[in-house]
Design a protein around this motif. Structure first.
Motif, PDB file in Angstrom:
ATOM      1  N   VAL A  39       0.823  -1.221   0.000  1.00 42.76           N
ATOM      2  CA  VAL A  39       0.000   0.000   0.000  1.00 42.76           C
ATOM      3  C   VAL A  39       0.852   1.263   0.000  1.00 42.76           C
ATOM      4  CG1 VAL A  39      -1.869  -1.180   1.196  1.00 42.76           C
ATOM      5  CG2 VAL A  39      -0.176   0.074   2.530  1.00 42.76           C
ATOM      6  N   GLY A  40       2.172   1.111   0.145  1.00 35.44           N
ATOM      7  CA  GLY A  40       3.039   2.282   0.214  1.00 35.44           C
ATOM      8  C   GLY A  40       4.119   2.243  -0.841  1.00 35.44           C
ATOM      9  N   PRO A  41       5.080   3.142  -0.740  1.00 32.21           N
ATOM     10  CA  PRO A  41       6.139   3.224  -1.755  1.00 32.21           C
ATOM     11  C   PRO A  41       7.325   2.311  -1.496  1.00 32.21           C
ATOM     12  CG  PRO A  41       6.359   5.039  -0.212  1.00 32.21           C
ATOM     13  CD  PRO A  41       5.155   4.247   0.239  1.00 32.21           C
ATOM     14  N   GLY A  42       7.324   1.605  -0.366  1.00 32.33           N
ATOM     15  CA  GLY A  42       8.497   0.824   0.015  1.00 32.33           C
ATOM     16  C   GLY A  42       8.623  -0.472  -0.748  1.00 32.33           C
ATOM     17  N   GLU A  43       9.789  -1.116  -0.575  1.00 34.55           N
ATOM     18  CA  GLU A  43      10.066  -2.424  -1.175  1.00 34.55           C
ATOM     19  C   GLU A  43       9.716  -3.526  -0.182  1.00 34.55           C
ATOM     20  OE1 GLU A  43      11.342  -3.520  -4.166  1.00 34.55           O
ATOM     21  OE2 GLU A  43      11.155  -1.491  -4.991  1.00 34.55           O
ATOM     22  N   ALA A  44       9.245  -4.646  -0.714  1.00 34.49           N
ATOM     23  CA  ALA A  44       8.945  -5.797   0.129  1.00 34.49           C
ATOM     24  C   ALA A  44      10.236  -6.354   0.717  1.00 34.49           C
ATOM     25  CB  ALA A  44       8.226  -6.871  -0.673  1.00 34.49           C
ATOM     26  N   GLU A  45      10.169  -6.852   1.949  1.00 35.16           N
ATOM     27  CA  GLU A  45      11.350  -7.363   2.643  1.00 35.16           C
ATOM     28  C   GLU A  45      11.204  -8.839   2.950  1.00 35.16           C
ATOM     29  OE1 GLU A  45      11.655  -4.992   6.146  1.00 35.16           O
ATOM     30  OE2 GLU A  45      12.704  -3.356   5.127  1.00 35.16           O
ATOM     31  N   GLY A 199       2.884 -21.289  -1.104  1.00 39.83           N
ATOM     32  CA  GLY A 199       3.067 -21.959  -2.384  1.00 39.83           C
ATOM     33  C   GLY A 199       3.527 -20.997  -3.462  1.00 39.83           C
ATOM     34  N   VAL A 200       2.935 -19.819  -3.505  1.00 38.57           N
ATOM     35  CA  VAL A 200       3.334 -18.800  -4.487  1.00 38.57           C
ATOM     36  C   VAL A 200       4.804 -18.454  -4.322  1.00 38.57           C
ATOM     37  CG1 VAL A 200       3.036 -16.381  -5.155  1.00 38.57           C
ATOM     38  CG2 VAL A 200       1.023 -17.816  -4.753  1.00 38.57           C
ATOM     39  N   VAL A 201       5.221 -18.216  -3.090  1.00 39.91           N
ATOM     40  CA  VAL A 201       6.599 -17.803  -2.830  1.00 39.91           C
ATOM     41  C   VAL A 201       7.585 -18.919  -3.169  1.00 39.91           C
ATOM     42  CG1 VAL A 201       8.222 -17.182  -1.009  1.00 39.91           C
ATOM     43  CG2 VAL A 201       5.988 -16.075  -1.120  1.00 39.91           C
ATOM     44  N   GLY A 223      15.579 -15.130  -2.920  1.00 35.77           N
ATOM     45  CA  GLY A 223      14.840 -15.649  -1.785  1.00 35.77           C
ATOM     46  C   GLY A 223      13.491 -14.981  -1.642  1.00 35.77           C
ATOM     47  N   LEU A 224      13.027 -14.904  -0.410  1.00 30.90           N
ATOM     48  CA  LEU A 224      11.700 -14.371  -0.147  1.00 30.90           C
ATOM     49  C   LEU A 224      11.565 -12.918  -0.589  1.00 30.90           C
ATOM     50  CD1 LEU A 224       8.872 -14.520   1.106  1.00 30.90           C
ATOM     51  CD2 LEU A 224       9.915 -13.988   3.324  1.00 30.90           C
ATOM     52  N   ASP A 225      12.571 -12.093  -0.275  1.00 35.13           N
ATOM     53  CA  ASP A 225      12.456 -10.682  -0.629  1.00 35.13           C
ATOM     54  C   ASP A 225      12.381 -10.483  -2.141  1.00 35.13           C
ATOM     55  OD1 ASP A 225      15.002 -11.660  -0.767  1.00 35.13           O
ATOM     56  OD2 ASP A 225      15.978  -9.905   0.107  1.00 35.13           O
ATOM     57  N   GLN A 226      13.178 -11.270  -2.901  1.00 35.00           N
ATOM     58  CA  GLN A 226      13.115 -11.160  -4.358  1.00 35.00           C
ATOM     59  C   GLN A 226      11.776 -11.646  -4.896  1.00 35.00           C
ATOM     60  OE1 GLN A 226      15.694 -12.384  -2.703  1.00 35.00           O
ATOM     61  NE2 GLN A 226      17.618 -11.526  -3.477  1.00 35.00           N
ATOM     62  N   ALA A 227      11.227 -12.713  -4.275  1.00 37.04           N
ATOM     63  CA  ALA A 227       9.931 -13.228  -4.719  1.00 37.04           C
ATOM     64  C   ALA A 227       8.833 -12.189  -4.512  1.00 37.04           C
ATOM     65  CB  ALA A 227       9.597 -14.513  -3.968  1.00 37.04           C
ATOM     66  N   LEU A 228       8.846 -11.547  -3.350  1.00 35.67           N
ATOM     67  CA  LEU A 228       7.830 -10.529  -3.069  1.00 35.67           C
ATOM     68  C   LEU A 228       8.015  -9.312  -3.974  1.00 35.67           C
ATOM     69  CD1 LEU A 228       7.705 -10.693   0.837  1.00 35.67           C
ATOM     70  CD2 LEU A 228       6.164 -11.778  -0.809  1.00 35.67           C
TER      71      LEU A 228
END
Length: 267
Positions: A39-45, A199-201, A223-228
């Motif tokens: 919902v914001g401008p940040g990157e997923a972690e 499963g998606v990740v 890893g997870l951060d790249q997937a998100l």
């Protein structure tokens, strides 16, 4: 009284319940952070980013120590499942595969416990990322095949999460009685949503690892951060990321139910 006797009789149950509870907290935090990025401008972690974020909060060090202990307990419990086979998986091909995965799971969560420890002890969480591990594997004899096998394992486990979600087979592990039994459908839906998000990740990380194997390029691993982040960059990416984020929170709820109501008859 019976409950306390049960705990004394089966001490591994304590590790399992503590581990599931802390794992639930971790996934809830990951879900909240991913939703904030949606919902914001940040990157997923990923997990390391979540640990760093927690470290900056009031009482963050205390929570991180709880995560260190809980994730380590979960890792030990998974090793115990593989060795003692309290759930009766057996020694056939399917049972051996599940027990082997318990060991892999133990290594993964033990690694997370160590990452959280490095953050809370001030050493930081740098190093040992997915790309670095892929580079190490690619440098081994037959490294591309090893990384390719890992990619297939990740893809297979991702598909397995979807199958578990569809069949809701995880409900067989719960002992839901009394008032809690009235919420059985809610528990099932939380587990299905949470497992689907996982499963998606796993499928995405498997695809990243497959690219690393095909191109002999560790930078393609993720890893997870790249997937998100990959989800976030897609058309309608914020909505997709939000769905996975809510799924992570639901998986946290599912882990909480495991902590409180999982049956441990075999231990």
């Amino acid at each position: 009284m019976a409950s306390s006797q049960h705990v004394r009789r089966h001490p591994l149950e304590v590790l399992g319940r503590v581990g599931y509870g802390v794992k639930g907290v971790l996934y809830a935090v990951l879900g909240v952070l991913a939703l904030d990025a949606a919902v914001g401008p940040g990157e997923a972690e990923g997990q390391a980013g979540a640990f760093q974020t927690l470290a900056q909060q009031p009482f963050g060090a205390v929570l991180l120590w709880v995560l260190v202990v809980g994730l380590a307990a979960y890792a030990v419990w998974r090793v115990a499942l593989a060795i003692t086979d309290p759930e009766g998986e057996g020694d056939d091909l399917e049972g051996a595969g599940k027990r082997a995965f318990y060991v892999v799971s133990a290594l993964a969560y033990g690694g997370l416990a160590y990452t959280a420890y490095k953050v809370v002890s001030g050493a930081g969480a740098s190093g040992g990322g997915t790309e670095e591990r892929a580079q190490t594997l690619l440098g081994l004899p037959g490294g591309r095949w090893i990384v390719g096998g890992l990619a297939l394992a990740l893809l297979g486990y991702g598909v397995y999460q979807f199958v578990r979600a569809y069949r809701a087979s995880f409900m067989d592990h719960f002992r839901l009685e009394g008032e809690v039994a009235r919420h059985r459908d809610k528990v099932r839906k939380a587990g299905q949503w949470g497992l689907s998000a996982r499963g998606v990740v796993y499928v995405l990380t498997g695809l990243f690892m497959a690219q690393a194997a095909l191109r002999s390029d560790a930078d393609k691993a993720g890893g997870l951060d790249q997937a998100l982040s990959a989800l976030q960059r897609q058309p309608y990416g914020p909505w997709l990321l939000a769905l996975v984020a809510v799924g992570f929170v639901m998986y946290g709820v599912y882990c909480g139910v495991n902590a409180a109501y999982r049956a441990y008859e075999g231990q």
